[in-house]
Structures are given as structure tokens and as C-alpha cells.
Scaffold this motif. Structure first.
Motif, PDB file in Angstrom:
ATOM      1  N   ASP A  66       0.830  -1.208   0.000  1.00  0.00           N
ATOM      2  CA  ASP A  66       0.000   0.000   0.000  1.00  0.00           C
ATOM      3  C   ASP A  66       0.863   1.257   0.000  1.00  0.00           C
ATOM      4  O   ASP A  66       0.598   2.208  -0.748  1.00  0.00           O
ATOM      5  N   ASP A  67       1.886   1.273   0.868  1.00  0.00           N
ATOM      6  CA  ASP A  67       2.756   2.454   0.920  1.00  0.00           C
ATOM      7  C   ASP A  67       3.459   2.666  -0.418  1.00  0.00           C
ATOM      8  O   ASP A  67       3.613   3.794  -0.895  1.00  0.00           O
ATOM      9  N   ARG A  68       3.898   1.575  -1.012  1.00  0.00           N
ATOM     10  CA  ARG A  68       4.611   1.664  -2.290  1.00  0.00           C
ATOM     11  C   ARG A  68       3.693   2.192  -3.384  1.00  0.00           C
ATOM     12  O   ARG A  68       4.074   3.032  -4.196  1.00  0.00           O
ATOM     13  N   ALA A  69       2.452   1.703  -3.405  1.00  0.00           N
ATOM     14  CA  ALA A  69       1.494   2.130  -4.437  1.00  0.00           C
ATOM     15  C   ALA A  69       1.163   3.603  -4.289  1.00  0.00           C
ATOM     16  O   ALA A  69       1.067   4.336  -5.287  1.00  0.00           O
ATOM     17  N   LEU A  70       0.983   4.072  -3.043  1.00  0.00           N
ATOM     18  CA  LEU A  70       0.669   5.493  -2.832  1.00  0.00           C
ATOM     19  C   LEU A  70       1.848   6.366  -3.246  1.00  0.00           C
ATOM     20  O   LEU A  70       1.682   7.404  -3.899  1.00  0.00           O
ATOM     21  N   ALA A  71       3.046   5.965  -2.863  1.00  0.00           N
ATOM     22  CA  ALA A  71       4.230   6.742  -3.229  1.00  0.00           C
ATOM     23  C   ALA A  71       4.386   6.801  -4.743  1.00  0.00           C
ATOM     24  O   ALA A  71       4.686   7.863  -5.322  1.00  0.00           O
ATOM     25  N   ALA A  72       4.150   5.663  -5.440  1.00  0.00           N
ATOM     26  CA  ALA A  72       4.269   5.631  -6.897  1.00  0.00           C
ATOM     27  C   ALA A  72       3.232   6.532  -7.551  1.00  0.00           C
ATOM     28  O   ALA A  72       3.503   7.224  -8.546  1.00  0.00           O
ATOM     29  N   LEU A  73       2.002   6.531  -6.994  1.00  0.00           N
ATOM     30  CA  LEU A  73       0.938   7.369  -7.531  1.00  0.00           C
ATOM     31  C   LEU A  73       1.315   8.839  -7.462  1.00  0.00           C
ATOM     32  O   LEU A  73       1.175   9.588  -8.436  1.00  0.00           O
ATOM     33  N   LEU A  74       1.818   9.280  -6.306  1.00  0.00           N
ATOM     34  CA  LEU A  74       2.189  10.684  -6.142  1.00  0.00           C
ATOM     35  C   LEU A  74       3.385  11.058  -7.031  1.00  0.00           C
ATOM     36  O   LEU A  74       3.428  12.149  -7.603  1.00  0.00           O
ATOM     37  N   LEU A  75       4.342  10.169  -7.133  1.00  0.00           N
ATOM     38  CA  LEU A  75       5.514  10.461  -7.974  1.00  0.00           C
ATOM     39  C   LEU A  75       5.112  10.590  -9.449  1.00  0.00           C
ATOM     40  O   LEU A  75       5.591  11.474 -10.157  1.00  0.00           O
ATOM     41  N   ARG A  76       4.222   9.708  -9.914  1.00  0.00           N
ATOM     42  CA  ARG A  76       3.789   9.780 -11.309  1.00  0.00           C
ATOM     43  C   ARG A  76       2.990  11.051 -11.571  1.00  0.00           C
ATOM     44  O   ARG A  76       3.072  11.629 -12.665  1.00  0.00           O
ATOM     45  N   ARG A  77       2.212  11.444 -10.566  1.00  0.00           N
ATOM     46  CA  ARG A  77       1.393  12.647 -10.751  1.00  0.00           C
ATOM     47  C   ARG A  77       2.245  13.910 -10.739  1.00  0.00           C
ATOM     48  O   ARG A  77       2.071  14.807 -11.574  1.00  0.00           O
ATOM     49  N   GLU A  78       3.199  13.999  -9.805  1.00  0.00           N
ATOM     50  CA  GLU A  78       4.004  15.224  -9.661  1.00  0.00           C
ATOM     51  C   GLU A  78       5.216  15.252 -10.596  1.00  0.00           C
ATOM     52  O   GLU A  78       5.726  16.335 -10.900  1.00  0.00           O
TER      53      GLU A  78
END
Length: 502
Positions: A15-27
Motif C-alpha cells: 500500500d505504501d509503495r502504491a501510494l508513493a508511486a501514484l504521487l511520484l507519477r502525478r508530480e
């Protein structure tokens, strides 16, 4: 294959990895994200390389972030690593920073928002560092290729850094060998040492200083030195930076150009002298030849036998004299053009050969010729024999009693002075310079035979060897002819431009 920066995101918490990846892809839409949650997959991905940054949690199911950091450091030393870890890992983070960790973001609501900024900053810093390293490497390659030695010296002159070119110039095994050596002490001239020390003590720059420096093997080479102070904002002198260029080749070229100019000047003077000889000295026997030829032609068959024989004898005498003068002019001109390469010459043997060549004249005059121990120097052996033969021959010719001739030498650090002393008739002071000119005679041919070019040839030989010749004399008390031969003067081939060792 995409040229976009690749980010490796390492976290065993899905879960932590998926959230971090989501934010990195967005920003960071211009980057690619690769997610890793397993140790074996991490090893495979890291072995492929090419990542712009690695983001890792400290607490992992199969290990910890320090192990990831160590692995990245071993496989890709230039790749930045960012810890995205839970709070309470500050001690571990401090250890990571000592091992090369680029950044630390505390995992949490605020941390997820900070992560893209930290990653972008790490990527930009790494790119800037890589660019700076590339520029530095390019600069080092250029300075090495141009043989430009660069260095950093402490405020007291001790070398703290140097490039390969500086080591080559100083013939050191490596730049590390130079570390700790004082830059000023490399200079061979004490005056220049004091000059550079004074400038460094005042924190001033030195530019364009040409000096000799001692290499590791003790030889000297010529360099152009520049150094400048590096001062911190508080006006405190920190160090000196500088460059050192090998200019031995430039100095050699300048010296050769100067010597060629001097040789050209001598050639011009010789041409003027030859013009004078042709217009004056050689005209005299020609005029006499023409005079006696006209007398013979005018008298024809009615000329008395005795007068005809006398005219013919005078014609032959003038012809022989003119031939001798022409031969001497050729000998004078060939001192440079027909000279032999310089070799190591034993001057004892040179004098012995010259004396042997003059044996008949020595026996006839009953002369006593002696010589002291003489050195060995680089010279044209044949011309040295001719030089001593001319000087000793003059002592035999211009005598007033049984000739006593002594040859000796005085050695100095840079040159050797030779002397040929006699007890002959001597020369008045006003003629001491004139005697070295072509056909400049102080006596008539009836008194002392010869063309009067022997001393001019001696002068030409000595000048070819980089020395000078002069005479010390007093009428009725003999003469001493002196000449110098530099110890550091060499010539690769006859008639070439000389080289002097600095």
C-alpha cells in the motif's frame, strides 16, 4: 528505449509503495517509476542499472535500507538514494548520510507530499554534479593534452593537488609523489624563489613568470608559472591555485632565432669584408699582373732577355700570391659551411697533433713548445687542430730569439679559457683588435711571409664554437693569445645552429 529518468521505488509494504508511486507519477510526469517489493527482484533491477534515483524504505521484510544503500553504492556509485522511512529512524538515517545517502523524507501524510520534491532535487543535484564532473574531466584531459600542469598549493606553498601533466613536466612518477613538496623550492633561481615567496606572503598573484625548475632526476627545464590566491568571503587566504607550462621548446626556438640573427649579422659583416677584399686586397696582385703583362706585350721580341725573365718571375709571384689569397678566403668561408659535428675532444691530443704538423718549423727555429694538462670538451677536432696550429705557427714566425711557447688552460664553471703564450716580437696596443681582420698585416710580406688571414680564421673557428678570442701583448715582450670554449656548447652538425644546455 525511453530517455526519461527512471526511478526505482523499493518498499515491501504494497500500500505504501502504491501510494508513493501514484504521487511520484502525478508530480513527476516526465519520469518512469519501477516498483520493487522483493529482494530478489531488487537485485535483478539494480544489476541492470540506469536509474536516476533509488527511493527506499528503511524497514523491509527481507532486510533494511542501509543494505539497499550499500548495494546501490557498489553497483552504481553515482546514483542518488533517498530514504522514505517511518519516523524513529533518525539514528539509522545519520549513518546512511555518512555512507552517501542523498536525502531523507519521513513517511507520513506530509512526507508523501514532500517526496516528489525530494526526488526531483536529488535528480537535479546528481545531473549537476555529473555535468560538473564531466566538465572537470574535460578540463583535465585538455590540460594533460596541452601539457599544462595545474596545481593547488597551501598558503605556505606546499602542494596539495596536481594533475598528470604537472607530474610529467617535473618527471615525477605520479602526482601523489609531489604532494607536500614546496612549490617555491622547485625553482632553481634563489632570486625568483624570494620573489614568489614575497608575493605569496602578501596574497598576491604571480603571472607569466619564466623560471627554471629542477626535475626529479636533477635536470632543469624551463617553465612559465602563474598562481593566484583563493580567498574566502571573510577575506581569509585559503590556498593558491595555479598552472605551470613547459616552455623549454619555446626558449630553445627563441635562442635559435637569436643565434640565427647573430649568424646573419656575422654573414653580412663577412660579405662587407669580402667586398672590401675583392675591391682592395685582391686588386693589388691583379694590377701587378696586368702591369707586367703590358710591359711584356709592349716590349715584344725586342725586350731584353733579363727584363723578360724578371717580368715573368713577377707575374708568377703575383699569380701565386693571388692564388694563396683566394685559397685563404675559401678556407675562411668554409669554417661554418664545411665544419664537422662536435664530438668529445681531448685537447692534449689536439695540441700534440698541431705541434707534429709544425715539426719542420719547430726544428728549424729551435723552438721549445710545452703544454700543461688540458681538458676534454665538445668541439670540432679538425678545426681545433687548425686553431692551435695557426697560433703556434704565428709564435714561430714572429720571433726575435729562440721561441719559447707555452699552451695552458684555465677552467671555470661555464667555460674553459685556453692560452698560447710566446716570447716573440709582440704587438702594439693599437693593433690588438685589427690583427683579427682579413688580410690585416702589420708587416710586409718580405719581412714575414703570409697572406694575413690566419688570425681571422682563428676568430671564425672560436666564434663557431660559441667563444671569443683576444690577445694580450707588449712590443718586444711577447704575446699571449687567449680564447674561450663554453662547456655547455654543442653542435649536432657542421654549419648548423648551435644548442646550449640551460
Amino acid at each position: 528505449m525511453s530517455n526519461r529518468p527512471r526511478i526505482l521505488l523499493v518498499d515491501s509494504n504494497t500500500d505504501d509503495r502504491a501510494l508513493a508511486a501514484l504521487l511520484l507519477r502525478r508530480e513527476l510526469p516526465d519520469v518512469e517509476i519501477e516498483e520493487v517489493g522483493d529482494g530478489m527482484v531488487l537485485a535483478d533491477r539494480l544489476s541492470l542499472g540506469g536509474f536516476a534515483v533509488v527511493v527506499t524504505e528503511y524497514r523491509l521484510d527481507w532486510g533494511d535500507g542501509l543494505q539497499v544503500l550499500e548495494t546501490v553504492r557498489s553497483l552504481a556509485p553515482d546514483c542518488p538514494v533517498v530514504f522514505f522511512a517511518s519516523a524513529g529512524s533518525e539514528t539509522i538515517v545519520a549513518q546512511g548520510l555518512r555512507q552517501g545517502l542523498s536525502a531523507y523524507v519521513v513517511k507520513g501524510s506530509a512526507g508523501y507530499l514532500e517526496l516528489p520534491t525530494a526526488v526531483r532535487r536529488a535528480i537535479d543535484r546528481n545531473a549537476e554534479s555529473r555535468s560538473s564532473s564531466e566538465r572537470l574531466a574535460l578540463f583535465q584531459r585538455l590540460t594533460d593534452e596541452l601539457s599544462l600542469g595545474t596545481f593547488t598549493a597551501l598558503a605556505d606553498g606546499r602542494l596539495a593537488a596536481a594533475n598528470e601533466a604537472l607530474a610529467r613536466i617535473l618527471e615525477a612518477k605520479s602526482p601523489e609523489v609531489l604532494m607536500g613538496r614546496n612549490l617555491v623550492e622547485l625553482l632553481s633561481d634563489e632570486t625568483l624563489q624570494a620573489q614568489v615567496l614575497a608575493a605569496m606572503a602578501r596574497g598576491r598573484a604571480v603571472r607569466g613568470l619564466e623560471a627554471g625548475v629542477r626535475r626529479a632526476n636533477g635536470d632543469m627545464t624551463w617553465v612559465r608559472l602563474a598562481l593566484w590566491p583563493v580567498v574566502e568571503p571573510g577575506n581569509e587566504l585559503v590556498r593558491f591555485e595555479g598552472a605551470l607550462q613547459d616552455i623549454t621548446g619555446h626558449r630553445k626556438a627563441e635562442r635559435e632565432l637569436s643565434e640565427r640573427a647573430a649568424a646573419l649579422g656575422r654573414s653580412n659583416a663577412d660579405l662587407q669584408q669580402f667586398a672590401y677584399v675583392i675591391s682592395h686586397d685582391l686588386q693589388e696582385p691583379l694590377q701587378l699582373i696586368a702591369r707586367y703583362a703590358r710591359l711584356l706585350a709592349g716590349n715584344g721580341s725586342v725586350a731584353p732577355m733579363v727584363d723578360g725573365k724578371r717580368y715573368l718571375a713577377n707575374l708568377v709571384s703575383c699569380t701565386d700570391r693571388m692564388q694563396a689569397m683566394i685559397n685563404d678566403v675559401l678556407a675562411y668561408s668554409r669554417v661554418d659551411t664545411r665544419g664537422l659535428p662536435f664530438t668529445q675532444v681531448e685537447f692534449m691530443e689536439v695540441v700534440q697533433q698541431a705541434v707534429g704538423n709544425l715539426k719542420a718549423a719547430i726544428d728549424e727555429s729551435g723552438a721549445a713548445v710545452s703544454w700543461d694538462r688540458l681538458p676534454a670538451l665538445a668541439a670540432d677536432a679538425a678545426q681545433m687542430v687548425q686553431l692551435f696550429q695557426n697560433l703556434i705557427g704565428n709564435a714561430l714566425k714572429f720571433r726575435r730569439e729562440t721561441p719559447q711557447i707555452r699552451v695552458y688552460a684555465v677552467e671555470e664553471p661555464e667555460r674553459c679559457t685556453f692560452a698560447v703564450a710566446d716570447n716573440g716580437i709582440g704587438i702594439s696596443q693599437e693593433h690588438l683588435e685589427r690583427i683579427f681582420g682579413m688580410f690585416h698585416r702589420l708587416h710586409t710580406a718580405a719581412e714575414y711571409p703570409g697572406t694575413g688571414i690566419g688570425l681571422a680564421i682563428c676568430k671564425r673557428i672560436v666564434e663557431r664554437h660559441g667563444g671569443r678570442i683576444w690577445a694580450v701583448s707588449e712590443v718586444g715582450r711577447g704575446s699571449t693569445f687567449c680564447f674561450t670554449i663554453p662547456k655547455s656548447f654543442t653542435r649536432a652538425s657542421g654549419g648548423g645552429v648551435p644548442e646550449t644546455k640551460e
